[in-house]
Design an enzyme around this catalytic site. Sequence first.
Site, PDB file in Angstrom:
ATOM      1  N   GLY A  22       0.856  -1.190   0.000  1.00  0.00           N
ATOM      2  CA  GLY A  22       0.000   0.000   0.000  1.00  0.00           C
ATOM      3  C   GLY A  22       0.889   1.237   0.000  1.00  0.00           C
ATOM      4  N   PHE A  23       0.320   2.363   0.407  1.00  0.00           N
ATOM      5  CA  PHE A  23       1.103   3.606   0.427  1.00  0.00           C
ATOM      6  C   PHE A  23       2.362   3.463   1.284  1.00  0.00           C
ATOM      7  CE2 PHE A  23      -3.198   5.334  -0.424  1.00  0.00           C
ATOM      8  CZ  PHE A  23      -2.903   6.030  -1.576  1.00  0.00           C
ATOM      9  N   GLY A  24       2.215   2.789   2.443  1.00  0.00           N
ATOM     10  CA  GLY A  24       3.324   2.687   3.378  1.00  0.00           C
ATOM     11  C   GLY A  24       4.428   1.770   2.868  1.00  0.00           C
ATOM     12  N   VAL A  88       0.869 -13.494   3.527  1.00  0.00           N
ATOM     13  CA  VAL A  88       1.672 -13.754   4.729  1.00  0.00           C
ATOM     14  C   VAL A  88       0.732 -14.280   5.803  1.00  0.00           C
ATOM     15  CG1 VAL A  88       3.134 -12.736   6.508  1.00  0.00           C
ATOM     16  CG2 VAL A  88       3.311 -11.943   4.136  1.00  0.00           C
ATOM     17  N   GLU A 179     -18.930  10.437   0.890  1.00  0.00           N
ATOM     18  CA  GLU A 179     -18.630  10.426  -0.546  1.00  0.00           C
ATOM     19  C   GLU A 179     -19.565   9.476  -1.300  1.00  0.00           C
ATOM     20  OE1 GLU A 179     -13.993  11.762   0.089  1.00  0.00           O
ATOM     21  OE2 GLU A 179     -14.403   9.662  -0.253  1.00  0.00           O
ATOM     22  N   ASP A 308      -1.243   2.553   8.466  1.00  0.00           N
ATOM     23  CA  ASP A 308      -2.452   2.411   9.294  1.00  0.00           C
ATOM     24  C   ASP A 308      -2.224   1.586  10.556  1.00  0.00           C
ATOM     25  OD1 ASP A 308      -3.883   3.856   7.489  1.00  0.00           O
ATOM     26  OD2 ASP A 308      -5.217   2.233   6.858  1.00  0.00           O
ATOM     27  N   ALA A 323      -3.504   8.326   4.205  1.00  0.00           N
ATOM     28  CA  ALA A 323      -2.420   8.065   3.256  1.00  0.00           C
ATOM     29  C   ALA A 323      -1.143   8.867   3.569  1.00  0.00           C
ATOM     30  CB  ALA A 323      -2.920   8.354   1.840  1.00  0.00           C
TER      31      ALA A 323
HETATM   32  C1  LIG Z   1     -12.457   3.732   0.884  1.00  0.00           C
HETATM   33  C2  LIG Z   1     -11.282   4.446   1.495  1.00  0.00           C
HETATM   34  C3  LIG Z   1     -11.123   5.805   1.272  1.00  0.00           C
HETATM   35  C4  LIG Z   1     -10.034   6.480   1.835  1.00  0.00           C
HETATM   36  N1  LIG Z   1      -9.889   7.827   1.588  1.00  0.00           N
HETATM   37  C5  LIG Z   1      -8.797   8.470   2.041  1.00  0.00           C
HETATM   38  C6  LIG Z   1      -8.566   9.832   1.726  1.00  0.00           C
HETATM   39  O1  LIG Z   1      -9.380  10.472   1.058  1.00  0.00           O
HETATM   40  N2  LIG Z   1      -7.433  10.421   2.192  1.00  0.00           N
HETATM   41  C7  LIG Z   1      -6.514   9.739   2.933  1.00  0.00           C
HETATM   42  O2  LIG Z   1      -5.484  10.296   3.310  1.00  0.00           O
HETATM   43  N3  LIG Z   1      -6.702   8.447   3.259  1.00  0.00           N
HETATM   44  C8  LIG Z   1      -7.819   7.792   2.835  1.00  0.00           C
HETATM   45  N4  LIG Z   1      -8.016   6.471   3.141  1.00  0.00           N
HETATM   46  C9  LIG Z   1      -7.049   5.810   4.034  1.00  0.00           C
HETATM   47  C10 LIG Z   1      -5.785   5.401   3.288  1.00  0.00           C
HETATM   48  O3  LIG Z   1      -6.131   4.738   2.095  1.00  0.00           O
HETATM   49  C11 LIG Z   1      -4.970   4.514   4.213  1.00  0.00           C
HETATM   50  O4  LIG Z   1      -4.618   5.271   5.339  1.00  0.00           O
HETATM   51  C12 LIG Z   1      -3.710   4.001   3.524  1.00  0.00           C
HETATM   52  O5  LIG Z   1      -4.044   3.224   2.410  1.00  0.00           O
HETATM   53  C13 LIG Z   1      -2.891   3.181   4.497  1.00  0.00           C
HETATM   54  O6  LIG Z   1      -1.759   2.691   3.841  1.00  0.00           O
HETATM   55  P1  LIG Z   1      -1.055   1.354   4.358  1.00  0.00           P
HETATM   56  O7  LIG Z   1       0.130   1.164   3.483  1.00  0.00           O
HETATM   57  O8  LIG Z   1      -0.855   1.410   5.830  1.00  0.00           O
HETATM   58  O9  LIG Z   1      -2.130   0.198   4.135  1.00  0.00           O
HETATM   59  P2  LIG Z   1      -2.898  -0.228   2.820  1.00  0.00           P
HETATM   60  O10 LIG Z   1      -2.869   0.838   1.784  1.00  0.00           O
HETATM   61  O11 LIG Z   1      -4.229  -0.713   3.283  1.00  0.00           O
HETATM   62  O12 LIG Z   1      -2.029  -1.438   2.252  1.00  0.00           O
HETATM   63  C14 LIG Z   1      -1.929  -2.666   2.928  1.00  0.00           C
HETATM   64  C15 LIG Z   1      -1.471  -3.693   1.936  1.00  0.00           C
HETATM   65  O13 LIG Z   1      -1.145  -4.884   2.651  1.00  0.00           O
HETATM   66  C16 LIG Z   1      -1.598  -5.995   1.927  1.00  0.00           C
HETATM   67  N5  LIG Z   1      -1.788  -7.087   2.891  1.00  0.00           N
HETATM   68  C17 LIG Z   1      -2.590  -7.083   3.980  1.00  0.00           C
HETATM   69  N6  LIG Z   1      -2.490  -8.247   4.627  1.00  0.00           N
HETATM   70  C18 LIG Z   1      -1.590  -9.006   3.949  1.00  0.00           C
HETATM   71  C19 LIG Z   1      -1.067 -10.305   4.127  1.00  0.00           C
HETATM   72  N7  LIG Z   1      -1.445 -11.083   5.148  1.00  0.00           N
HETATM   73  N8  LIG Z   1      -0.187 -10.789   3.216  1.00  0.00           N
HETATM   74  C20 LIG Z   1       0.197 -10.022   2.155  1.00  0.00           C
HETATM   75  N9  LIG Z   1      -0.264  -8.769   1.956  1.00  0.00           N
HETATM   76  C21 LIG Z   1      -1.137  -8.268   2.840  1.00  0.00           C
HETATM   77  C22 LIG Z   1      -2.899  -5.530   1.297  1.00  0.00           C
HETATM   78  O14 LIG Z   1      -3.224  -6.308   0.151  1.00  0.00           O
HETATM   79  C23 LIG Z   1      -2.569  -4.079   0.947  1.00  0.00           C
HETATM   80  O15 LIG Z   1      -2.090  -3.953  -0.365  1.00  0.00           O
HETATM   81  C24 LIG Z   1      -9.101   5.769   2.615  1.00  0.00           C
HETATM   82  C25 LIG Z   1      -9.255   4.397   2.825  1.00  0.00           C
HETATM   83  C26 LIG Z   1     -10.330   3.743   2.270  1.00  0.00           C
HETATM   84  C27 LIG Z   1     -10.504   2.246   2.483  1.00  0.00           C
END
Ligand SMILES: Cc1cc2nc3c(=O)[nH]c(=O)nc-3n(C[C@H](O)[C@H](O)[C@H](O)COP(=O)(O)OP(=O)(O)OC[C@H]3O[C@@H](n4cnc5c(N)ncnc54)[C@H](O)[C@@H]3O)c2cc1C
Length: 456
Positions: A22-24, A88, A179, A308, A323
């Site tokens: 994801g973003f992180g 994982v 939204e 997150d 994000a």
């Molecule tokens: C509908 C929606 C709208 C949003 N709107 C906004 C917005 O307008 N502005 C904003 O700032 N934020 C928004 N967010 C929040 C933002 O998208 C999250 O804060 C951000 O994506 C978090 O990034 P991350 O890398 O922590 O996790 P994520 O982006 O959720 O990425 C996690 C990744 O881990 C992978 N994963 C999980 N478990 C496993 C596993 N067991 N094995 C292998 N891979 C795994 C998943 O497939 C995923 O690709 C929104 C979120 C959603 C759901």
Amino acid sequence: MPKKKSLMLKKEEPHVVIIGAGFGGLAVARGLKDVPVRVSLIDKSNHHLFQPLLYQVATAALAAPDIAVPIRKLLWKQENATVWMANVTRIQTQQKEILLDGIPVAYDYLVVAAGMMHTYFGHDDWAAHAPGLKTIGEALDVRRRILRAFESAELEPDPKQRRSWTTFVIIGGGPTGVELAGALAEIAGHTLARDFRHFDPRKTRVVLIERSERILSAFDEKLSKKARAELESLGIEVRTGVAVTDVQQDYVELDDEKIPARTVLWAAGVKASPLAAQLGVPLDRAGRVWVEDDLTIPDRPEVYIVGDLIARTQDGKQLPAVAPLAMQSGRQVARNIRLAVEGKAGEPFVYIDQGSMATIGRNRAVAQIGRFRFSGIFAWWLWLLVHLMSLVDYKRRVVVLFEWAWAYFTWQRRSRVILEVPHQIAPDRPSVHGRRLFSASAPPQAAKLRLKRSGT
Ligand SMILES: Cc1cc2nc3c(=O)[nH]c(=O)nc-3n(C[C@H](O)[C@H](O)[C@H](O)COP(=O)(O)OP(=O)(O)OC[C@H]3O[C@@H](n4cnc5c(N)ncnc54)[C@H](O)[C@@H]3O)c2cc1C
């Protein structure tokens, strides 16, 4: 004679395993581009997803590829990075290894960036009737349900039943719920307004339900009042301070009302990936990990948390699951891994709040950035610009800009195809058989993978 140097060096390079693209996780991988480490980025899906625009796929404004990019495509130029599409299933910090569908992979540094998932607060049976929005698959499912509901209303002779097909209930008044509600009102009031013969889509009922006293509770109170007024001016019923007590296939029950509705969408609750609980360290109520200043976990300086999954307070407030936090923490972790490889201590993480925004519909949005508060058309243009510029690559920005411009002038939504999922679809993904994929001291190229297609 060619030197064997690079291979020899590679063998000694530390292995960084990142769970989640994801973003992180992506920010960590990219930040390690010039660091002498081997990076394995693992995700259960093959694409990086721009979640903030998922609701636009769910409401037929954008197509899936507009917001989802293959992870391999993003990292193909980065020679020290390998992408694994796998699930994982376990983290074993004592052994410094993770399990990919049961197969061990050793690491020197581990980054857990697996994000959040839906929670139905103990009512998992509601999930079948009220899908959430977290993956592309779910967005396409929601789109199918919305478009199908209008088709079913056209076929339905009984006015009561027809009313339940044209009633949409959204549970959760955060940005995603707001939204979705705004987009549904626009679909009913404009996009589909003249497409049906046996009912008037403009009479569609959209109900937004929020348990707390106001919608957009993370925003300034004035802005949430403004957003509510905007939603109501679109004909949306906003119910606050009311709890959902039951969700079934054809109704939603509240404390004080039973709403017959065939389409219910869930935007109410999230909890941490279950992987967080396997780390054996303190978690907050949502299952997120309390991290040290440098984003490692207690007593495990080689394990980092990103995005997150971070539980942390700054200036007396809990860091938000957004994000910008994921990207900033990802970049910090990449810097800290570089420092660790150089034998230096990591830097503390400081989150820089870039503000919050939510769009309600055409020309209507709210935004708060520092001391400033915006609403209406200016906030909407700001929202468009920020989201456009945040898309991961230039090509997608052009495509999305075109889609938005076209929708703006025509009131149309281009992605209105109903995709039915065949019931007995064959699992079409390779399964991995083998023992240990590779050790911390051997390069990924040495992995002995045998890929076999699953039978039908
Ligand atoms: C509908 C929606 C709208 C949003 N709107 C906004 C917005 O307008 N502005 C904003 O700032 N934020 C928004 N967010 C929040 C933002 O998208 C999250 O804060 C951000 O994506 C978090 O990034 P991350 O890398 O922590 O996790 P994520 O982006 O959720 O990425 C996690 C990744 O881990 C992978 N994963 C999980 N478990 C496993 C596993 N067991 N094995 C292998 N891979 C795994 C998943 O497939 C995923 O690709 C929104 C979120 C959603 C759901």
